[in-house]
Design a protein around this motif. Structure first.
Motif, mmCIF file in Angstrom:
data_model
loop_
_atom_site.group_PDB
_atom_site.id
_atom_site.type_symbol
_atom_site.label_atom_id
_atom_site.label_comp_id
_atom_site.label_asym_id
_atom_site.label_seq_id
_atom_site.Cartn_x
_atom_site.Cartn_y
_atom_site.Cartn_z
ATOM 1 N N ARG A 109 17.329 12.597 -24.812
ATOM 2 C CA ARG A 109 16.279 13.092 -23.922
ATOM 3 C C ARG A 109 15.660 11.995 -23.086
ATOM 4 N NH1 ARG A 109 10.939 13.946 -23.008
ATOM 5 N NH2 ARG A 109 10.270 16.095 -22.520
ATOM 6 N N GLN A 110 15.290 10.887 -23.711
ATOM 7 C CA GLN A 110 14.565 9.841 -23.005
ATOM 8 C C GLN A 110 15.442 9.159 -21.962
ATOM 9 O OE1 GLN A 110 11.428 9.068 -23.037
ATOM 10 N NE2 GLN A 110 11.566 7.261 -21.727
ATOM 11 N N ARG A 111 16.644 8.830 -22.346
ATOM 12 C CA ARG A 111 17.514 8.066 -21.447
ATOM 13 C C ARG A 111 18.332 8.952 -20.509
ATOM 14 N NH1 ARG A 111 18.787 6.398 -26.297
ATOM 15 N NH2 ARG A 111 20.998 6.888 -26.056
ATOM 16 N N ILE A 112 18.355 10.260 -20.796
ATOM 17 C CA ILE A 112 19.165 11.220 -20.031
ATOM 18 C C ILE A 112 20.599 10.697 -19.951
ATOM 19 C CG2 ILE A 112 19.236 12.693 -17.973
ATOM 20 C CD1 ILE A 112 16.413 11.977 -17.334
ATOM 21 N N ASP A 113 21.151 10.373 -21.106
ATOM 22 C CA ASP A 113 22.519 9.867 -21.135
ATOM 23 C C ASP A 113 23.313 10.544 -22.243
ATOM 24 O OD1 ASP A 113 21.742 8.659 -23.515
ATOM 25 O OD2 ASP A 113 21.901 6.604 -22.780
ATOM 26 N N TYR A 114 24.592 10.217 -22.284
ATOM 27 C CA TYR A 114 25.504 10.830 -23.239
ATOM 28 C C TYR A 114 26.652 9.866 -23.495
ATOM 29 C CZ TYR A 114 28.995 13.969 -25.263
ATOM 30 O OH TYR A 114 29.924 14.531 -26.097
ATOM 31 N N GLY A 115 27.134 9.852 -24.746
ATOM 32 C CA GLY A 115 28.257 8.984 -25.073
ATOM 33 C C GLY A 115 28.974 9.449 -26.326
ATOM 34 N N SER A 116 29.871 8.617 -26.814
ATOM 35 C CA SER A 116 30.724 8.996 -27.946
ATOM 36 C C SER A 116 29.920 9.214 -29.233
ATOM 37 C CB SER A 116 31.801 7.931 -28.181
ATOM 38 O OG SER A 116 31.217 6.654 -28.383
ATOM 39 N N GLY A 117 28.724 8.632 -29.321
ATOM 40 C CA GLY A 117 27.879 8.886 -30.480
ATOM 41 C C GLY A 117 27.351 10.309 -30.509
ATOM 42 N N HIS A 118 27.021 10.858 -29.342
ATOM 43 C CA HIS A 118 26.581 12.251 -29.267
ATOM 44 C C HIS A 118 27.751 13.182 -29.560
ATOM 45 C CE1 HIS A 118 23.763 10.046 -26.491
ATOM 46 N NE2 HIS A 118 22.926 10.609 -27.333
ATOM 47 N N GLU A 119 28.911 12.831 -29.033
ATOM 48 C CA GLU A 119 30.120 13.589 -29.328
ATOM 49 C C GLU A 119 30.395 13.601 -30.827
ATOM 50 O OE1 GLU A 119 34.277 13.280 -27.105
ATOM 51 O OE2 GLU A 119 34.083 11.749 -28.657
ATOM 52 N N LEU A 120 30.148 12.476 -31.489
ATOM 53 C CA LEU A 120 30.322 12.371 -32.941
ATOM 54 C C LEU A 120 29.396 13.339 -33.665
ATOM 55 C CD1 LEU A 120 31.435 11.011 -35.500
ATOM 56 C CD2 LEU A 120 29.781 9.153 -35.143
ATOM 57 N N TYR A 154 22.941 17.389 -14.377
ATOM 58 C CA TYR A 154 21.799 16.510 -14.609
ATOM 59 C C TYR A 154 22.130 15.027 -14.416
ATOM 60 C CZ TYR A 154 19.798 20.716 -16.767
ATOM 61 O OH TYR A 154 19.334 21.997 -17.013
ATOM 62 N N TRP A 155 23.341 14.740 -13.969
ATOM 63 C CA TRP A 155 23.766 13.361 -13.716
ATOM 64 C C TRP A 155 23.544 12.478 -14.944
ATOM 65 C CZ3 TRP A 155 22.004 11.728 -8.094
ATOM 66 C CH2 TRP A 155 22.587 12.594 -7.170
ATOM 67 N N LEU A 156 23.980 12.974 -16.094
ATOM 68 C CA LEU A 156 23.823 12.187 -17.313
ATOM 69 C C LEU A 156 24.501 10.829 -17.147
ATOM 70 C CD1 LEU A 156 24.467 14.765 -20.186
ATOM 71 C CD2 LEU A 156 22.359 14.280 -18.930
ATOM 72 N N GLU A 157 23.798 9.800 -17.579
ATOM 73 C CA GLU A 157 24.341 8.451 -17.487
ATOM 74 C C GLU A 157 25.217 8.147 -18.697
ATOM 75 O OE1 GLU A 157 20.904 5.960 -17.038
ATOM 76 O OE2 GLU A 157 20.029 7.374 -15.611
ATOM 77 N N PRO A 158 26.205 7.285 -18.544
ATOM 78 C CA PRO A 158 27.001 6.886 -19.713
ATOM 79 C C PRO A 158 26.129 6.150 -20.715
ATOM 80 C CG PRO A 158 28.076 6.257 -17.643
ATOM 81 C CD PRO A 158 26.675 6.670 -17.300
ATOM 82 N N ALA A 159 26.257 6.488 -21.995
ATOM 83 C CA ALA A 159 25.446 5.843 -23.029
ATOM 84 C C ALA A 159 26.082 4.532 -23.447
ATOM 85 C CB ALA A 159 25.291 6.768 -24.225
ATOM 86 N N ASP A 162 13.265 3.220 -27.156
ATOM 87 C CA ASP A 162 11.978 3.287 -26.460
ATOM 88 C C ASP A 162 12.110 2.501 -25.164
ATOM 89 O OD1 ASP A 162 9.371 3.670 -25.775
ATOM 90 O OD2 ASP A 162 8.619 2.017 -27.004
ATOM 91 N N HIS A 163 12.925 3.058 -24.260
ATOM 92 C CA HIS A 163 13.030 2.375 -22.987
ATOM 93 C C HIS A 163 13.232 3.378 -21.867
ATOM 94 C CE1 HIS A 163 17.351 1.873 -24.622
ATOM 95 N NE2 HIS A 163 17.306 2.977 -23.916
ATOM 96 N N ASP A 164 12.901 2.929 -20.659
ATOM 97 C CA ASP A 164 13.080 3.786 -19.510
ATOM 98 C C ASP A 164 14.114 3.156 -18.597
ATOM 99 O OD1 ASP A 164 11.803 1.664 -18.271
ATOM 100 O OD2 ASP A 164 9.841 2.640 -18.280
ATOM 101 N N HIS A 165 14.114 3.524 -17.329
ATOM 102 C CA HIS A 165 15.131 3.016 -16.415
ATOM 103 C C HIS A 165 14.959 1.533 -16.109
ATOM 104 C CE1 HIS A 165 16.981 6.790 -15.885
ATOM 105 N NE2 HIS A 165 15.959 7.350 -15.296
ATOM 106 N N ASN A 166 13.845 0.954 -16.451
ATOM 107 C CA ASN A 166 13.597 -0.432 -16.082
ATOM 108 C C ASN A 166 13.510 -1.379 -17.261
ATOM 109 O OD1 ASN A 166 13.238 0.206 -13.255
ATOM 110 N ND2 ASN A 166 11.298 1.155 -13.839
#
Length: 367
Positions: free
Chosen positions: A129-140, A184-189, A320-324
């Motif tokens: 939710r916070q990072r709006i990203d997705y990767g192999s850990g979510h797939e797991l 939603y243009w999910l970023e690579p995690a 606990d981080h945002d885009h910056n």
């Protein structure tokens, strides 16, 4: 709820990782991947003989419901930012608020504890939710959701249904994830970018290689042929992944530039060898990377191995981080973290966002 054991991530150190790799839970996860892959040897995604009992159909309905949640949260706020769309927050929250109800509709009498466990895996299968990203850990996490159902005996004659789990349920999950990535243009995690198999997924390549493993045609080199990709993209995960990459990557229209690892793999003569290599990679690059499995959720279904005190004590480790800024407490000199499969890295827009921006005639800063 006081008696409910809350699902938690526990792995914090290399020692924890080693304990995990020696555990029954690790063995259960990897054995399940092998079992699922073996079940689809030589089968197409469109195989009309796939069994579809109520247990499979109900999971399809569950995923349809999640797809409908996306419909409820269209992108309203357009911007020039090439990072993830904030409307993903609403989808994510809606899913978390309804996941227990969705699981309760499955044709099985889950205990309250097991419903909590399964919902934790399902909730974390669709990105952060916070990072709006997705990767192999979510797939797991989605794999663990399916494994949890299997261990609880949700599937009758489970081995016979493995092929349906892969070619119907996982295929639908992948379709939803691609919709989420595009909308939603999910970023690579992670920061691996083109140096990985894919910005987001691993298992479709593994399952895709398994589908093709007993076959001599099409050859691995066929992924470079547009006609072959078009012909086989709806039949085999592997070609479907290549088709998706071809559609969303910017720049030179060649896998040599957009996905050099896939380009290298295409030189292997037999799909069987590629399948074997995918198993080794999954062990090394997903289950063997602390950056990925530090987020692995342990439950009463997939219990945590005995860890040293530092691993057991800290169960509040979150991002606990945002885009910056990055507030993630990774050690920069940890060799298990600064490689392919990072859950965090240099913050870059997704290839999907870059492609969309290019189509909108925006200047792309990294093309």
């Amino acid at each position: 709820m006081s008696d409910i054991i809350e699902p938690k991530s526990r792995l914090r150190s290399i020692e924890d990782l080693e304990a995990f790799q020696s555990s029954q839970t690790y063995n259960d996860v990897y054995t399940y991947v092998e079992r699922l892959a073996l079940s689809v040897h030589g089968l197409e995604l469109t195989d009309p003989t796939l069994p579809k009992p109520k247990e499979i159909q109900s999971l399809v309905s569950l995923l349809d419901s999640i797809d409908s949640i996306i419909d409820s949260h269209p992108v309203k706020q357009e911007s020039n930012s090439r990072f993830g769309k904030i409307e993903f927050h609403d989808f994510y929250d809606d899913l978390h608020n309804t996941s227990v109800e969705l699981i309760s509709k499955l044709p099985f009498n889950f205990s309250e504890q097991h419903t909590t466990d399964l919902s934790a895996y399902l909730n974390n299968s669709f990105g952060d939710r916070q990072r709006i990203d997705y990767g192999s850990g979510h797939e797991l996490n989605f794999l663990c959701f399916l494994l949890g159902l299997d261990k609880l005996k949700y599937f009758p004659e489970s081995h016979e249904l493995d092929k349906s789990v892969v070619l119907i349920i996982f295929a639908k999950y992948l379709k939803i994830m691609r919709r989420l990535q595009l909308l939603y243009w999910l970023e690579p995690a992670g920061s691996h970018g083109v140096w990985g198999l894919d910005d987001y997924h691993f298992l479709p390549f593994l399952f895709g290689a398994a589908q093709l493993s007993p076959m001599n045609r099409p050859r691995p080199l066929s992924i470079h042929n547009e006609d072959y990709v078009e012909e086989f993209k709806d039949k085999y995960f592997y070609f479907g992944c290549v088709d998706f990459i071809n559609k969303v990557k910017t720049g030179a229209q060649s896998l040599r530039w957009t996905s050099p690892m896939l380009d290298d793999i295409s030189g292997v003569k037999a799909w069987k060898k590629i399948e074997e290599g995918m198993f080794k990679m999954y062990k090394a690059e997903v289950l063997g990377k602390l950056a990925v499995v530090q987020h692995f959720i342990f439950t009463t279904i997939l219990p945590c191995p005995e860890l040293k005190e530092n691993g057991e004590a800290d169960d509040t480790h979150t991002h606990d981080h945002d885009h910056n800024h990055h507030g993630h407490c990774h050690s920069l000199d940890n060799p298990l973290i600064s490689t392919w499969g990072d859950c965090c890295g240099i913050k870059v827009p997704s290839a999907i966002a870059a492609k969309a921006a290019q189509q909108n005639k925006h200047k792309i800063p990294f093309d």
